[in-house]
Design an enzyme around this catalytic site. Structure first.
Site, PDB file in Angstrom:
ATOM      1  N   ARG A  56       0.831  -1.213   0.000  1.00  0.00           N
ATOM      2  CA  ARG A  56       0.000   0.000   0.000  1.00  0.00           C
ATOM      3  C   ARG A  56       0.864   1.261   0.000  1.00  0.00           C
ATOM      4  O   ARG A  56       0.435   2.313  -0.490  1.00  0.00           O
ATOM      5  CB  ARG A  56      -0.958  -0.023   1.201  1.00  0.00           C
ATOM      6  CG  ARG A  56      -2.039   1.076   1.159  1.00  0.00           C
ATOM      7  CD  ARG A  56      -3.122   0.826   2.188  1.00  0.00           C
ATOM      8  NE  ARG A  56      -4.218   1.787   2.177  1.00  0.00           N
ATOM      9  CZ  ARG A  56      -4.362   2.776   3.071  1.00  0.00           C
ATOM     10  NH1 ARG A  56      -3.497   2.912   4.049  1.00  0.00           N
ATOM     11  NH2 ARG A  56      -5.382   3.608   3.000  1.00  0.00           N
ATOM     12  N   ILE A 113      -7.070   7.824  -0.719  1.00  0.00           N
ATOM     13  CA  ILE A 113      -7.024   6.370  -0.865  1.00  0.00           C
ATOM     14  C   ILE A 113      -7.922   5.838   0.257  1.00  0.00           C
ATOM     15  O   ILE A 113      -7.852   6.309   1.391  1.00  0.00           O
ATOM     16  CB  ILE A 113      -5.568   5.849  -0.739  1.00  0.00           C
ATOM     17  CG1 ILE A 113      -5.480   4.323  -0.859  1.00  0.00           C
ATOM     18  CG2 ILE A 113      -4.900   6.287   0.553  1.00  0.00           C
ATOM     19  CD1 ILE A 113      -4.020   3.788  -0.905  1.00  0.00           C
ATOM     20  N   SER A 114      -8.795   4.885  -0.073  1.00  0.00           N
ATOM     21  CA  SER A 114      -9.759   4.413   0.926  1.00  0.00           C
ATOM     22  C   SER A 114      -9.067   3.691   2.071  1.00  0.00           C
ATOM     23  O   SER A 114      -7.974   3.149   1.934  1.00  0.00           O
ATOM     24  CB  SER A 114     -10.763   3.456   0.280  1.00  0.00           C
ATOM     25  OG  SER A 114     -11.359   4.037  -0.841  1.00  0.00           O
ATOM     26  N   GLN A 115      -9.776   3.656   3.201  1.00  0.00           N
ATOM     27  CA  GLN A 115      -9.311   2.925   4.382  1.00  0.00           C
ATOM     28  C   GLN A 115      -9.249   1.421   4.047  1.00  0.00           C
ATOM     29  O   GLN A 115     -10.181   0.890   3.431  1.00  0.00           O
ATOM     30  CB  GLN A 115     -10.340   3.190   5.478  1.00  0.00           C
ATOM     31  CG  GLN A 115     -10.089   2.507   6.780  1.00  0.00           C
ATOM     32  CD  GLN A 115     -11.300   2.609   7.696  1.00  0.00           C
ATOM     33  OE1 GLN A 115     -12.261   3.327   7.406  1.00  0.00           O
ATOM     34  NE2 GLN A 115     -11.246   1.874   8.789  1.00  0.00           N
TER      35      GLN A 115
END
Ligand code: SAH
Length: 225
Positions: free
Chosen positions: A48, A74-76
């Site tokens: 990530r 950026i999503s969790q």
């Protein structure tokens, strides 16, 4: 003189992007209800930190959304895992559509689990950065399109699953119609001033909706940027 073995150990053992740090994230996701081992493995093996700016790489394995520029995030990881889990419930998947490529992280997780991932983004700069990341990581089963995702990707439809990663007040019919019968769309939808994550399954004669809980996403916008 520094011993070679100690040099090797430092980045693997205490690095903020090390395997140990990734494994801690996976344990946290498991503790928070993510059960699908294939998804957990995809998260454990996907770097990530490659999807955020270098200045944020030490925070890349926290279970939190992070800025990626252009007022986007950026999503969790938990949300990525939950959306992926929901879309995989439709059984056999060959083609998935994502609306909102952003950093490319959600697409990379999907690409580890589904043969073909189609992803649409309306901000050209983000799409370019995501393309470079996919190339660097050798992800060759992600197909990208610079477009307003409200209309989906008609020439590639029908899809087994659709993942929308920006919140809208309603789901466009054009997008729903790009699901095959039995296929599932996962999308954040704004209702009564709050965002709910919905899983919508296309049946032979309509759509069934399941509410997966409250979420916070950036808004779905129209046009190109
Ligand atoms: N899936 C992304 C999350 C990105 S945030 C990730 O894993 O990083 C949501 C993204 O949706 C943003 O990049 C935003 O530009 C994009 N977006 C918003 N409205 C859109 C639209 N109409 N069509 C395509 N992309 C859109």
């Amino acid at each position: 003189m520094i011993h070679r073995r100690s040099l090797k150990r430092i980045p693997q053992g205490i690095g903020m992007t090390s395997q140990g740090t990734r494994d801690r994230l996976v344990r946290r996701l498991r503790d928070n209800g993510i059960k699908n081992e294939k998804i957990l493995k995809a998260i454990a093996t996907t770097p990530r930190h490659e999807f955020v700016d270098e200045a944020l790489s030490s925070r890349a394995y926290e279970d939190t959304a992070l800025p990626i520029g252009q007022s986007q995030t950026i999503s969790q990881p938990w949300v990525v895992a939950r959306m992926t889990e929901a879309v995989l419930e439709c059984g056999k998947l060959d083609k998935v559509l994502e609306v909102g490529t952003g950093s490319g992280y959600q697409a990379a997780i999907l690409a580890a689990l589904v043969p073909k991932v189609f992803t649409v983004e309306r901000i050209e700069e983000l799409l370019k950065q995501a393309r470079r990341r996919f190339h660097k990581l050798g992800l060759h089963n992600i197909y990208m399109r610079y477009a307003d995702g409200h209309l989906g990707w008609p020439s590639q439809a029908p899809f087994d699953g659709i993942v929308i990663t920006a919140a809208a007040t309603e789901i466009h019919q054009e997008l729903l119609e790009q699901l095959r019968p039995g296929g599932i769309m996962v999308a954040p939808v704004e209702r009564h001033g709050m965002q709910r994550l919905l899983a919508i399954r296309r049946t032979e004669d309509g759509y069934e909706e399941k509410d997966l809980g409250g979420v916070i996403f950036v808004p779905m916008l129209s046009g190109l940027s």
